[in-house]
Design a protein around this motif. Structure first.
Motif, PDB file in Angstrom:
ATOM      1  N   ILE A  92       0.828  -1.196   0.000  1.00  0.00           N
ATOM      2  CA  ILE A  92       0.000   0.000   0.000  1.00  0.00           C
ATOM      3  C   ILE A  92       0.869   1.255   0.000  1.00  0.00           C
ATOM      4  CG2 ILE A  92      -1.794   1.292   1.242  1.00  0.00           C
ATOM      5  CD1 ILE A  92      -2.757  -1.395   0.037  1.00  0.00           C
ATOM      6  N   HIS A  93       1.839   1.320   0.890  1.00  0.00           N
ATOM      7  CA  HIS A  93       2.689   2.511   1.000  1.00  0.00           C
ATOM      8  C   HIS A  93       4.074   2.324   0.404  1.00  0.00           C
ATOM      9  CE1 HIS A  93       0.358   4.489   4.555  1.00  0.00           C
ATOM     10  NE2 HIS A  93      -0.271   4.574   3.415  1.00  0.00           N
ATOM     11  N   HIS A  94       4.550   1.112   0.347  1.00  0.00           N
ATOM     12  CA  HIS A  94       5.918   0.871  -0.118  1.00  0.00           C
ATOM     13  C   HIS A  94       5.889  -0.096  -1.282  1.00  0.00           C
ATOM     14  CE1 HIS A  94       6.185   2.137   4.110  1.00  0.00           C
ATOM     15  NE2 HIS A  94       7.178   2.877   3.630  1.00  0.00           N
ATOM     16  N   ASN A  95       6.363   0.353  -2.431  1.00  0.00           N
ATOM     17  CA  ASN A  95       6.303  -0.428  -3.661  1.00  0.00           C
ATOM     18  C   ASN A  95       6.971  -1.791  -3.487  1.00  0.00           C
ATOM     19  OD1 ASN A  95       5.804  -0.945  -6.397  1.00  0.00           O
ATOM     20  ND2 ASN A  95       7.857  -0.275  -6.927  1.00  0.00           N
ATOM     21  N   ARG A 147       0.846   3.697  -8.142  1.00  0.00           N
ATOM     22  CA  ARG A 147      -0.231   3.265  -7.241  1.00  0.00           C
ATOM     23  C   ARG A 147       0.162   3.455  -5.778  1.00  0.00           C
ATOM     24  NH1 ARG A 147      -1.371  -0.830  -4.152  1.00  0.00           N
ATOM     25  NH2 ARG A 147       0.414  -2.075  -4.815  1.00  0.00           N
ATOM     26  N   THR A 148       1.375   3.031  -5.411  1.00  0.00           N
ATOM     27  CA  THR A 148       1.774   3.167  -4.015  1.00  0.00           C
ATOM     28  C   THR A 148       2.009   4.629  -3.640  1.00  0.00           C
ATOM     29  OG1 THR A 148       4.063   2.625  -4.625  1.00  0.00           O
ATOM     30  CG2 THR A 148       2.704   0.836  -3.759  1.00  0.00           C
ATOM     31  N   ARG A 149       2.527   5.437  -4.555  1.00  0.00           N
ATOM     32  CA  ARG A 149       2.721   6.866  -4.276  1.00  0.00           C
ATOM     33  C   ARG A 149       1.379   7.565  -4.065  1.00  0.00           C
ATOM     34  NH1 ARG A 149       5.234  10.205  -8.816  1.00  0.00           N
ATOM     35  NH2 ARG A 149       6.759   8.540  -8.722  1.00  0.00           N
ATOM     36  N   SER A 150       0.387   7.175  -4.867  1.00  0.00           N
ATOM     37  CA  SER A 150      -0.920   7.833  -4.757  1.00  0.00           C
ATOM     38  C   SER A 150      -1.576   7.566  -3.405  1.00  0.00           C
ATOM     39  CB  SER A 150      -1.849   7.405  -5.897  1.00  0.00           C
ATOM     40  OG  SER A 150      -2.261   6.067  -5.748  1.00  0.00           O
ATOM     41  N   GLY A 151      -1.190   6.475  -2.749  1.00  0.00           N
ATOM     42  CA  GLY A 151      -1.705   6.205  -1.406  1.00  0.00           C
ATOM     43  C   GLY A 151      -1.352   7.309  -0.421  1.00  0.00           C
ATOM     44  N   PHE A 152      -0.240   7.974  -0.648  1.00  0.00           N
ATOM     45  CA  PHE A 152       0.155   9.105   0.196  1.00  0.00           C
ATOM     46  C   PHE A 152      -0.454  10.413  -0.312  1.00  0.00           C
ATOM     47  CE2 PHE A 152       3.767   6.212   1.002  1.00  0.00           C
ATOM     48  CZ  PHE A 152       3.717   6.183   2.390  1.00  0.00           C
ATOM     49  N   GLU A 153      -0.392  10.615  -1.612  1.00  0.00           N
ATOM     50  CA  GLU A 153      -0.806  11.890  -2.187  1.00  0.00           C
ATOM     51  C   GLU A 153      -2.318  12.102  -2.150  1.00  0.00           C
ATOM     52  OE1 GLU A 153       1.001  11.730  -6.030  1.00  0.00           O
ATOM     53  OE2 GLU A 153       2.999  12.135  -5.233  1.00  0.00           O
ATOM     54  N   GLN A 154      -3.097  11.062  -2.397  1.00  0.00           N
ATOM     55  CA  GLN A 154      -4.550  11.221  -2.421  1.00  0.00           C
ATOM     56  C   GLN A 154      -5.099  11.592  -1.045  1.00  0.00           C
ATOM     57  OE1 GLN A 154      -5.940   7.565  -4.133  1.00  0.00           O
ATOM     58  NE2 GLN A 154      -5.744   8.335  -6.218  1.00  0.00           N
ATOM     59  N   VAL A 155      -4.485  11.068  -0.004  1.00  0.00           N
ATOM     60  CA  VAL A 155      -4.959  11.348   1.351  1.00  0.00           C
ATOM     61  C   VAL A 155      -4.906  12.845   1.656  1.00  0.00           C
ATOM     62  CG1 VAL A 155      -4.485  10.961   3.797  1.00  0.00           C
ATOM     63  CG2 VAL A 155      -4.386   9.057   2.194  1.00  0.00           C
ATOM     64  N   THR A 156      -3.872  13.522   1.208  1.00  0.00           N
ATOM     65  CA  THR A 156      -3.748  14.955   1.496  1.00  0.00           C
ATOM     66  C   THR A 156      -4.791  15.783   0.748  1.00  0.00           C
ATOM     67  OG1 THR A 156      -2.110  15.268  -0.256  1.00  0.00           O
ATOM     68  CG2 THR A 156      -1.273  14.756   1.938  1.00  0.00           C
ATOM     69  N   ASP A 209      -9.194  -2.509 -21.495  1.00  0.00           N
ATOM     70  CA  ASP A 209      -7.935  -2.947 -20.906  1.00  0.00           C
ATOM     71  C   ASP A 209      -6.964  -1.774 -20.934  1.00  0.00           C
ATOM     72  OD1 ASP A 209      -5.660  -4.219 -20.133  1.00  0.00           O
ATOM     73  OD2 ASP A 209      -5.694  -5.736 -21.693  1.00  0.00           O
ATOM     74  N   SER A 210      -7.047  -0.920 -19.907  1.00  0.00           N
ATOM     75  CA  SER A 210      -6.300   0.327 -19.983  1.00  0.00           C
ATOM     76  C   SER A 210      -5.300   0.566 -18.865  1.00  0.00           C
ATOM     77  CB  SER A 210      -7.287   1.499 -20.004  1.00  0.00           C
ATOM     78  OG  SER A 210      -8.034   1.502 -18.813  1.00  0.00           O
ATOM     79  N   ASP A 211      -5.311  -0.219 -17.817  1.00  0.00           N
ATOM     80  CA  ASP A 211      -4.432   0.078 -16.699  1.00  0.00           C
ATOM     81  C   ASP A 211      -4.121  -1.182 -15.914  1.00  0.00           C
ATOM     82  OD1 ASP A 211      -2.997   1.379 -14.685  1.00  0.00           O
ATOM     83  OD2 ASP A 211      -4.339   3.091 -14.742  1.00  0.00           O
ATOM     84  N   ALA A 212      -2.990  -1.195 -15.266  1.00  0.00           N
ATOM     85  CA  ALA A 212      -2.588  -2.352 -14.474  1.00  0.00           C
ATOM     86  C   ALA A 212      -3.173  -2.309 -13.070  1.00  0.00           C
ATOM     87  CB  ALA A 212      -1.068  -2.431 -14.419  1.00  0.00           C
ATOM     88  N   TYR A 213      -3.942  -1.285 -12.724  1.00  0.00           N
ATOM     89  CA  TYR A 213      -4.571  -1.227 -11.404  1.00  0.00           C
ATOM     90  C   TYR A 213      -5.620  -2.323 -11.245  1.00  0.00           C
ATOM     91  CZ  TYR A 213      -2.783   3.449 -10.173  1.00  0.00           C
ATOM     92  OH  TYR A 213      -1.998   4.509  -9.845  1.00  0.00           O
ATOM     93  N   ILE A 214      -6.236  -2.700 -12.353  1.00  0.00           N
ATOM     94  CA  ILE A 214      -7.282  -3.707 -12.332  1.00  0.00           C
ATOM     95  C   ILE A 214      -6.722  -4.986 -12.917  1.00  0.00           C
ATOM     96  CG2 ILE A 214      -9.589  -4.319 -13.172  1.00  0.00           C
ATOM     97  CD1 ILE A 214     -10.152  -1.306 -13.355  1.00  0.00           C
ATOM     98  N   ASN A 215      -6.985  -6.108 -12.300  1.00  0.00           N
ATOM     99  CA  ASN A 215      -6.454  -7.395 -12.713  1.00  0.00           C
ATOM    100  C   ASN A 215      -7.217  -7.938 -13.919  1.00  0.00           C
ATOM    101  OD1 ASN A 215      -5.575  -9.984 -12.945  1.00  0.00           O
ATOM    102  ND2 ASN A 215      -5.878 -10.525 -10.811  1.00  0.00           N
ATOM    103  N   PHE A 216      -7.036  -7.322 -15.077  1.00  0.00           N
ATOM    104  CA  PHE A 216      -7.716  -7.745 -16.302  1.00  0.00           C
ATOM    105  C   PHE A 216      -7.352  -9.163 -16.699  1.00  0.00           C
ATOM    106  CE2 PHE A 216      -7.512  -3.121 -16.882  1.00  0.00           C
ATOM    107  CZ  PHE A 216      -8.831  -2.865 -17.173  1.00  0.00           C
ATOM    108  N   TRP A 217      -6.111  -9.542 -16.466  1.00  0.00           N
ATOM    109  CA  TRP A 217      -5.595 -10.825 -16.931  1.00  0.00           C
ATOM    110  C   TRP A 217      -6.111 -11.991 -16.090  1.00  0.00           C
ATOM    111  CZ3 TRP A 217      -3.099  -6.706 -14.993  1.00  0.00           C
ATOM    112  CH2 TRP A 217      -2.586  -6.811 -13.711  1.00  0.00           C
ATOM    113  N   GLY A 218      -6.604 -11.742 -14.902  1.00  0.00           N
ATOM    114  CA  GLY A 218      -7.086 -12.822 -14.038  1.00  0.00           C
ATOM    115  C   GLY A 218      -8.590 -12.879 -13.910  1.00  0.00           C
ATOM    116  N   ILE A 219      -9.247 -11.743 -14.066  1.00  0.00           N
ATOM    117  CA  ILE A 219     -10.694 -11.661 -13.880  1.00  0.00           C
ATOM    118  C   ILE A 219     -11.264 -10.745 -14.963  1.00  0.00           C
ATOM    119  CG2 ILE A 219     -12.534 -10.869 -12.337  1.00  0.00           C
ATOM    120  CD1 ILE A 219     -10.554 -11.377 -10.009  1.00  0.00           C
TER     121      ILE A 219
END
Length: 154
Positions: free
Chosen positions: A18-21, A89-98, A137-147
């Protein structure tokens, strides 16, 4: 023990980075310094301050997620879509909160959906659920390849 408890409590970087890649806690609940900290000081410096890991197999789960992503996107594109996106993704966990604004003291308020609104949502679902298409199929945030994810595009 904490590992067999029905209500397991844990923080970030335990079930998924979540916080550390790429970092998932390896400070397992069964390690001597977690079972009996008075008589067993932390011997591995990396475990000092690391959250306790009560969940088995999470590192393997994450590694399989990345292998699936790289296989799906291919050798060249895999670096851009998988590795780079994990950093974002992990960086946004810090930035979005602010940038978040809490509208209540807790930051959320749980309540039942008003019946009329629920009826409208249910009607929309029943009307459109058979008209959904595969999500782009536009981003790796969503597990397109598995589901296979589907979306209603208007």
């Amino acid at each position: 023990s904490a590992a067999t408890s029905s209500a397991i409590s844990y923080g970030v970087d335990v079930s998924f980075p979540i916080h550390h890649n790429g970092a998932i806690s390896t400070n397992y609940a069964w390690l001597p310094h977690n079972v009996d900290p008075v008589n067993n000081p932390v011997t591995f410096a990396a475990h000092a301050g690391m959250p306790v890991q009560p969940l088995p197999g999470r590192t393997e789960f994450y590694e399989e997620y990345l292998r699936g992503c790289r296989k799906h996107y291919g050798k060249y594109k895999a670096y851009n879509m998988c590795t780079f996106r994990e950093v974002i993704r992990t960086r946004s966990g810090f930035e979005q909160v602010t940038n978040m604004k809490n509208f209540t003291a807790n930051g959320f308020h749980k309540m039942k959906v008003p019946p009329k609104l629920y009826e409208r949502i249910l009607h929309f679902w029943n009307t459109n659920r058979d008209h959904m298409t595969p999500e782009p199929d536009s981003d790796a945030y969503i597990n397109f390849w598995g589901i296979s994810t589907r979306v209603y595009l208007t």
